[in-house]
Design a protein around this motif. Structure first.
Motif, PDB file in Angstrom:
ATOM      1  N   VAL A  91     -13.502  13.568  31.672  1.00 25.52           N
ATOM      2  CA  VAL A  91     -13.313  13.687  33.110  1.00 25.52           C
ATOM      3  C   VAL A  91     -14.125  12.608  33.824  1.00 25.52           C
ATOM      4  O   VAL A  91     -13.653  11.933  34.746  1.00 25.52           O
ATOM      5  CB  VAL A  91     -13.728  15.099  33.582  1.00 25.52           C
ATOM      6  N   LEU A 113     -14.966  20.444  39.349  1.00 24.72           N
ATOM      7  CA  LEU A 113     -15.003  20.137  37.918  1.00 24.72           C
ATOM      8  C   LEU A 113     -16.400  19.669  37.472  1.00 24.72           C
ATOM      9  O   LEU A 113     -16.528  19.009  36.446  1.00 24.72           O
ATOM     10  CB  LEU A 113     -13.960  19.064  37.569  1.00 24.72           C
ATOM     11  N   SER A 161     -17.273  20.281  34.024  1.00 23.21           N
ATOM     12  CA  SER A 161     -16.353  19.750  33.020  1.00 23.21           C
ATOM     13  C   SER A 161     -16.441  18.244  32.869  1.00 23.21           C
ATOM     14  O   SER A 161     -15.604  17.647  32.191  1.00 23.21           O
ATOM     15  CB  SER A 161     -14.910  20.129  33.386  1.00 23.21           C
ATOM     16  N   GLN A 213      -6.505  22.285  36.510  1.00 24.77           N
ATOM     17  CA  GLN A 213      -7.669  21.383  36.520  1.00 24.77           C
ATOM     18  C   GLN A 213      -7.245  19.923  36.426  1.00 24.77           C
ATOM     19  O   GLN A 213      -7.856  19.048  37.032  1.00 24.77           O
ATOM     20  CB  GLN A 213      -8.600  21.740  35.357  1.00 24.77           C
ATOM     21  N   LYS A 214      -6.185  19.681  35.652  1.00 25.57           N
ATOM     22  CA  LYS A 214      -5.680  18.301  35.565  1.00 25.57           C
ATOM     23  C   LYS A 214      -5.186  17.826  36.929  1.00 25.57           C
ATOM     24  O   LYS A 214      -5.412  16.681  37.325  1.00 25.57           O
ATOM     25  CB  LYS A 214      -4.538  18.220  34.545  1.00 25.57           C
ATOM     26  N   TRP A 268      -6.252  18.809  39.784  1.00 22.38           N
ATOM     27  CA  TRP A 268      -7.423  18.528  40.632  1.00 22.38           C
ATOM     28  C   TRP A 268      -8.089  17.240  40.214  1.00 22.38           C
ATOM     29  O   TRP A 268      -8.540  16.468  41.052  1.00 22.38           O
ATOM     30  CB  TRP A 268      -8.439  19.683  40.544  1.00 22.38           C
ATOM     31  N   LEU A 269      -8.147  17.035  38.905  1.00 22.08           N
ATOM     32  CA  LEU A 269      -8.752  15.788  38.438  1.00 22.08           C
ATOM     33  C   LEU A 269      -7.985  14.598  39.000  1.00 22.08           C
ATOM     34  O   LEU A 269      -8.568  13.612  39.458  1.00 22.08           O
ATOM     35  CB  LEU A 269      -8.774  15.743  36.907  1.00 22.08           C
ATOM     36  N   LEU A 293      -8.252  20.134  29.605  1.00 22.68           N
ATOM     37  CA  LEU A 293      -8.280  20.883  30.863  1.00 22.68           C
ATOM     38  C   LEU A 293      -7.004  21.695  31.032  1.00 22.68           C
ATOM     39  O   LEU A 293      -5.968  21.390  30.441  1.00 22.68           O
ATOM     40  CB  LEU A 293      -8.414  19.913  32.038  1.00 22.68           C
ATOM     41  N   ALA A 326     -16.638  15.319  41.738  1.00 21.77           N
ATOM     42  CA  ALA A 326     -16.475  16.434  40.802  1.00 21.77           C
ATOM     43  C   ALA A 326     -16.765  17.756  41.508  1.00 21.77           C
ATOM     44  O   ALA A 326     -16.074  18.753  41.305  1.00 21.77           O
ATOM     45  CB  ALA A 326     -17.388  16.247  39.604  1.00 21.77           C
TER      46      ALA A 326
END
Lengths: 388, 249
Positions: free
Chosen positions: B98, B137, B140, B152-153, B155-156, B148, B132
């Motif tokens: 991440v 995250l 993470s 979460q992906k 959001w990343l 993830l 983050a």
């Protein structure tokens, strides 16, 4: 900075340690400096193998890390060999000619010497004129510069044209094959200026070191190859470990995403393609003085395909994988094709490994691709599990 | 408020199909906007045009106070002008952590030489940590992005856009495949981001658009059908006919 780089990449340290031990071990067992258990010709084979490992590392960076399946990197390797071979051949022929003309009552003019060298080198292709590309052949320094410049420029121009037009994937692979094929066919011609299919020979005789035996020279080149591999490995490990590594792996995995992040993908590909081409050329320049001869067959398309096979079998995307693959497969190959492997009589048919080795290699390649996509290097993952 | 992006009279045809038909739309600075429309309305094509992936047959795309035309620029040049894009499918670099994903997106010099000689700095690390935090995250950062969850992906990827520090964020269906809680969090992230920059969300899901609570542009057959608050457009008879009516049909 340097300490943290090694600390973050312990495999680099292990690799350099293994390489040093191997180099020392071979030296101790060599004819020139040790017990003589390893013959001079085998020292040369090992030295050449180190050069192949170096080009395999370069191939791994361009393919395994950046996702460009170049099937033409042996063209750069060959050009590096030709560039250094031109000086070797010129300087040695010059020395021999001067020696033979020295006994004449009238000292030869420079023109006579030059003509005699031309005759000696190009007589085999029915010429005695020095082609333009031999203009720097009398200077070791300039010719070593050519080792880097000629393949570097070819890669730069070729890569610029290909990447700018967004040629990717299998189309790019075909284009690189076409490049190495075209170069090989051109060099096969007698008027290419590089002695056609005869190639350059006698490269194992190093001008200025006529009194030094091949046993000593083989160790010198072995050390030089080991040094080049060590430095090349360290350099590429540094390139792929930092942010550059992130970006080129990103290009491999999702080119469009990298573009939308604002990176000019073509420049990165061009950078990787050119820098790996230059390292391939350096590997070639060290390889051919140990091989003694270079001819256009060396850069036939199949050579670059073998290179990809080594990297795939060794394990893409990890530099030591490329080294393992190149060393393992090329040594095994010379064992099989050199008559080292005993034939297998089946009664009705005898398997001769000189013919069947390629079949075995092909099958192994398919098997690795299907069942062990991480290659031999992937075994290390089982041994040293990375803490996540 | 001044105009940040102006798309006017743009048309594009694929094999005889008019994906975008004389489309004109404007976005202001620090604005949150939702673009809705049925499948094939040209939402994604509109994003492709703005980000340089697709070249329109005609029309103009004008950017910023200097009124630059985006049409002659490559994808990476447009990105450097300050337009970030999130794809419909979450596209992060799954092999990398991440932190590496965010570091790559962070606004820094983009030339190969600058990247090769790049050194990790404290200010970069702080920026990564701040982002983050924003996308939830923080814990993470050292994980491999491929591990993830789907949400979460997403959001990343939004975090990567924020790291680019763009002036305009184009977000394609951010809520697709998310749970209710994940959607709420996504809404918060986008609304927070829209305080300092323009955020354009292409969405399918009316419920999500309602939660965004912003100006809505309805696309249909490659041009603007209606524009205004959600109440305004959903009471528009033509919108009901072509879009809302379709879901009941």
């Amino acid at each position: 900075m340097q300490r943290s780089f090694i600390a973050q990449n312990p495999s680099v340290l292990w690799f350099l340690l293994a390489l040093s031990l191997f180099t020392l071990g071979v030296t101790i067992l060599s004819e020139a400096f040790g017990s003589g258990l390893i013959s001079t010709s085998f020292v040369k084979t090992l030295g050449k193998t180190l050069c192949l490992c170096l080009i395999a590392v370069a191939m791994d960076v361009v393919w395994g890390y950046c996702g460009i399946l170049s099937l033409g990197h042996f063209a750069f390797f060959g050009l590096g060999g030709y560039a250094v071979g031109m000086w070797l051949m010129y300087a040695r022929t010059e020395a021999l000619i001067i020696e033979s003309l020295a006994s004449q009552p009238i000292p030869p003019t420079p023109q006579e010497i030059s003509d005699a060298i031309g005759n000696q080198i190009f007589g085999v292709v029915g010429s005695s004129e020095f082609p333009l590309i031999w203009a720097f052949a009398d200077s070791l320094f300039l010719q070593l510069l050519m080792v880097v410049l000629v393949p570097g420029l070819l890669a730069l121009v070729f890569g610029w044209l290909a990447f700018r037009s967004r040629v990717t994937g299998v189309y790019l692979s075909i284009l690189t094959q076409a490049m190495t094929l075209a170069l090989s066919l051109y060099l096969f011609q007698n008027d290419s200026g590089l002695r056609g299919n005869n190639g350059l020979s006698g490269l194992q005789n190093i001008p200025g070191f006529e009194q030094t035996g091949q046993a000593t020279l083989s160790i010198v080149f072995f050390w030089a190859s080991a040094f080049a591999l060590g430095v090349g490995y360290l350099f590429f490990a540094w390139v792929v470990s930092g942010k550059m590594g992130s970006v080129i792996k990103g290009i491999r995995d999702n080119e469009a995403r990298v573009r939308f992040l604002g990176y000019h993908v073509e420049s990165y590909k061009l950078f990787v393609f050119t820098i790996t081409a230059v390292v391939s050329a350096i590997a070639g320049a060290l390889y051919y003085p140990q091989a003694g001869i270079i001819n256009p067959g060396e850069i036939a398309p199949i050579a670059s395909i073998y290179l990809a096979v080594w990297v795939a079998i060794g394990g893409r995307g990890r530099l030591y994988g490329a080294v393992i693959g190149a060393a393992f497969v090329s040594l095994l190959s010379s064992w099989f094709t050199g008559g080292g492997a005993p034939d297998i009589p089946l009664g009705f048919y005898t398997i001769q490994w000189t013919d069947w080795w390629l079949v075995l290699l092909g099958l192994s390649f398919v098997a690795v691709t299907l069942f062990f996509p991480k290659g031999i290097g992937g075994l290390f993952d089982y041994v040293f599990r990375k803490p996540s | 408020m001044s105009t940040l992006l102006e798309v006017s009279g743009v048309s594009v045809t694929f094999d005889g199909f008019r994906a975008i038909n004389n489309l004109s739309v404007q976005f202001a600075e620090a604005e949150l906007r939702a673009i809705i429309g049925p499948n094939g309305a040209g939402k994604t094509t509109f994003m492709d045009i703005v980000t340089g992936k697709t070249k329109p047959d005609e029309g103009r795309v004008i950017w910023g106070e200097k009124n630059l035309s985006l049409l002659g620029m490559s994808e990476s040049e447009i990105a450097l002008q300050g337009i970030g894009r999130k794809f419909q499918k979450p596209t992060v670099f799954e092999d990398q952590t991440v932190r590496q994903n965010l570091a790559m997106a962070l606004k820094n010099p983009r030339s190969p030489l600058a990247v090769l000689l790049h050194k990790k700095t404290k200010s970069n690390a702080e920026r990564i940590e701040a982002i983050a935090e924003q996308i939830g995250l923080t814990d993470s950062l050292t994980r491999i992005a491929g591990e993830l969850s789907h949400g979460q992906k997403q959001w990343l990827e939004i975090g990567m856009l924020l790291a680019q520090d763009p002036r305009l964020l184009l977000v394609d269906e951010p809520a697709a495949g998310m749970t209710v809680e994940e959607r709420e969090k996504t809404t918060d992230i986008l609304r927070e981001a829209a305080k300092t920059r323009a955020v354009v969300v292409v969405e399918h899901d009316m419920e999500f658009v309602r939660r965004l609570d912003c100006k809505v542009t309805v696309l249909h057959e490659g041009s603007v059908l209606a524009e205004g608050s959600l109440e305004h457009v959903t009471s528009n008879q033509r919108v009901i006919d072509v879009y809302l009516g379709r879901s009941h049909a």
